[in-house]
Design a protein around this motif. Structure first.
Motif, PDB file in Angstrom:
ATOM      1  N   GLU A   6       0.844   5.284   0.677  1.00 19.42           N
ATOM      2  CA  GLU A   6       0.119   6.472   1.132  1.00 19.42           C
ATOM      3  C   GLU A   6       0.510   7.625   0.224  1.00 19.42           C
ATOM      4  O   GLU A   6       1.677   8.016   0.159  1.00 19.42           O
ATOM      5  CB  GLU A   6       0.460   6.803   2.592  1.00 19.42           C
ATOM      6  CG  GLU A   6      -0.381   7.955   3.112  1.00 19.42           C
ATOM      7  CD  GLU A   6      -0.286   8.137   4.614  1.00 19.42           C
ATOM      8  OE1 GLU A   6       0.175   9.215   5.022  1.00 19.42           O
ATOM      9  OE2 GLU A   6      -0.656   7.210   5.362  1.00 19.42           O
ATOM     10  N   ARG A  29       3.965  -1.321   3.666  1.00 19.14           N
ATOM     11  CA  ARG A  29       3.628   0.101   3.538  1.00 19.14           C
ATOM     12  C   ARG A  29       4.753   0.930   2.930  1.00 19.14           C
ATOM     13  O   ARG A  29       5.907   0.765   3.268  1.00 19.14           O
ATOM     14  CB  ARG A  29       3.279   0.673   4.920  1.00 19.14           C
ATOM     15  CG  ARG A  29       1.835   0.388   5.282  1.00 19.14           C
ATOM     16  CD  ARG A  29       1.545   0.640   6.749  1.00 19.14           C
ATOM     17  NE  ARG A  29       0.116   0.754   6.959  1.00 19.14           N
ATOM     18  CZ  ARG A  29      -0.748  -0.242   6.804  1.00 19.14           C
ATOM     19  NH1 ARG A  29      -0.322  -1.424   6.403  1.00 19.14           N
ATOM     20  NH2 ARG A  29      -2.042  -0.059   7.014  1.00 19.14           N
ATOM     21  N   THR A  52       0.846  -1.189   0.000  1.00 21.66           N
ATOM     22  CA  THR A  52       0.000   0.000   0.000  1.00 21.66           C
ATOM     23  C   THR A  52       0.883   1.241   0.000  1.00 21.66           C
ATOM     24  O   THR A  52       1.916   1.278   0.680  1.00 21.66           O
ATOM     25  CB  THR A  52      -0.984   0.020   1.184  1.00 21.66           C
ATOM     26  OG1 THR A  52      -1.777   1.201   1.106  1.00 21.66           O
ATOM     27  CG2 THR A  52      -0.278  -0.015   2.520  1.00 21.66           C
TER      28      THR A  52
END
Length: 378
Positions: free
Chosen positions: A224, A367, A222
């Motif tokens: 951000e 992340r 993922t």
């Protein structure tokens, strides 16, 4: 010991077709579903797209047709949520049928009626259909289903999501009460249980893997990223990664916008969504499958049921609304034990939504925070 298709009790003619198509080792859903289906039992299977379930119901149908003398009426009905999936199932049936007399009618919206009705009038033995168009034909008394011996409800959860439950009920009411029913769904929740109770009789129950879990061979990442930097990030990943990209967006306009920007930047991209004609969808899907376009931008509804092999990278350009959609999206990569990558773009305001998906699926994505395209820090 590895199971082979030859270990099922199949006719020589069907085994020859299986061999011609180079199907060698059955998938888990095929190993579990084919024997009870060959015995005439009802089957209730929870399995994701890409697990080989199509063959698990087509093989018993071909065997049934070989043993049946009535050549002038439909004896198998396969109901599916989308045109694209129906077209793929029709193609798969033609590939493995053991005789050219085992004819098939494709009954879907968005394509010309005449060829569909001609196939029915010539006595198609199998009807592969979406519920809407078939119900329309039934209302107009253009099709009879009173000889159907096998009913397949494929991706039944998706059909219910799309509002087809009343149509399925009206279609089922025209079928013989004594028949075999094979039901496939990614989940077994809520209305799907009601359908199973209503249409299945003492079914063989099959569960393939976790029904709400991405495949283990898909690497989950993922990023951000601020909403206005998503396009830049997508193009960066296209530069540094190899292979085809399937990009999911929330809206039709979003799909057009992302595909247009990619094309302007020199990437070969096409899109598929509800406002495109059936011919445009088929063309986009074909050019992506054959590698003429490296990127296919899709909305969830348009992509339901699409089964494309060898997708290297799935991008959740927009965060999916629910965990189930996340599983369906990322399940388009990492097929048949190949390695795949799924990247989810989420803005700072979506941290809670992302965490909720992870909690529901018991997963933890790797992340990355995007500061600039030249610098990504975990």
């Amino acid at each position: 010991m590895t199971t082979q298709f030859s270990q099922f009790t199949l006719s020589a003619a069907l085994m020859a077709r299986i061999d011609d198509n180079k199907f060698e080792i059955p998938t888990p859903v095929q190993i579990a579903a084919i024997p009870p289906a060959l015995e005439g039992r009802d089957v209730l299977a929870t399995a994701q797209t890409g697990t080989g379930k199509t063959l698990s119901f087509l093989i018993p149908i071909v065997e049934m047709l070989q043993k049946t003398k009535d050549m002038n009426a439909a004896q198998a009905l396969i109901l599916l949520p989308t045109r694209e999936l129906a077209m793929q199932v029709e193609k798969a049936f033609i590939a493995i049928r053991s005789s050219s007399q085992q004819t098939v009618a494709l009954v879907v919206g968005g394509l010309a009626e005449r060829s569909q009705l001609d196939a029915i009038r010539r006595g198609a033995r199998v009807i592969v259909s979406t519920p809407g168009r078939l119900e329309d034909f039934l209302k107009r008394r253009l099709v009879r289903l009173d000889q159907v011996k096998v009913l397949v409800l494929d991706e039944v959860d998706r059909m219910l999501d799309m509002g087809f439950q009343p149509a399925i009920a009206r279609i089922a009411a025209t079928l013989p009460a004594v028949r075999q029913t094979l039901c496939y769904s990614a989940t077994l929740e809520g209305a799907v249980k009601d359908v199973a109770r209503k249409y299945l009789n003492n079914p063989a129950r099959i569960e393939i893997g976790s029904v709400l879990k991405p495949a283990e061979n898909v690497e989950l990442r993922t990023f951000e990223v601020e909403p206005d930097k998503k396009q830049e990030l997508l193009e960066h990943l296209l530069e540094v990664e190899e292979g085809s990209f399937l990009v999911f967006v929330r809206t039709k306009h979003g799909a057009d916008r992302v595909a247009r920007r990619l094309t302007r930047s020199g990437w070969s991209a096409t899109q598929i969504h509800g406002d495109r004609s059936q011919a445009q969808r088929n063309s986009a899907l074909r050019s992506f499958t054959e590698g003429r376009h490296r990127v296919l931008v899709a909305t969830d509804v348009a992509a339901r049921g699409i089964d494309v092999a060898n997708v290297a990278h799935v991008i959740n350009f927009d965060l999916p609304k629910v965990a189930e959609d996340f599983v369906h999206r990322v399940g388009r990569t990492g097929r048949a034990s190949a390695h795949g990558v799924a990247s989810t773009f989420a803005g700072p305001a979506e941290r809670g939504d992302l965490a909720r998906i992870e909690r529901t699926l018991s997963i933890r994505m790797k992340r990355f925070r995007v500061r600039s395209m030249s610098e990504q820090a975990a």
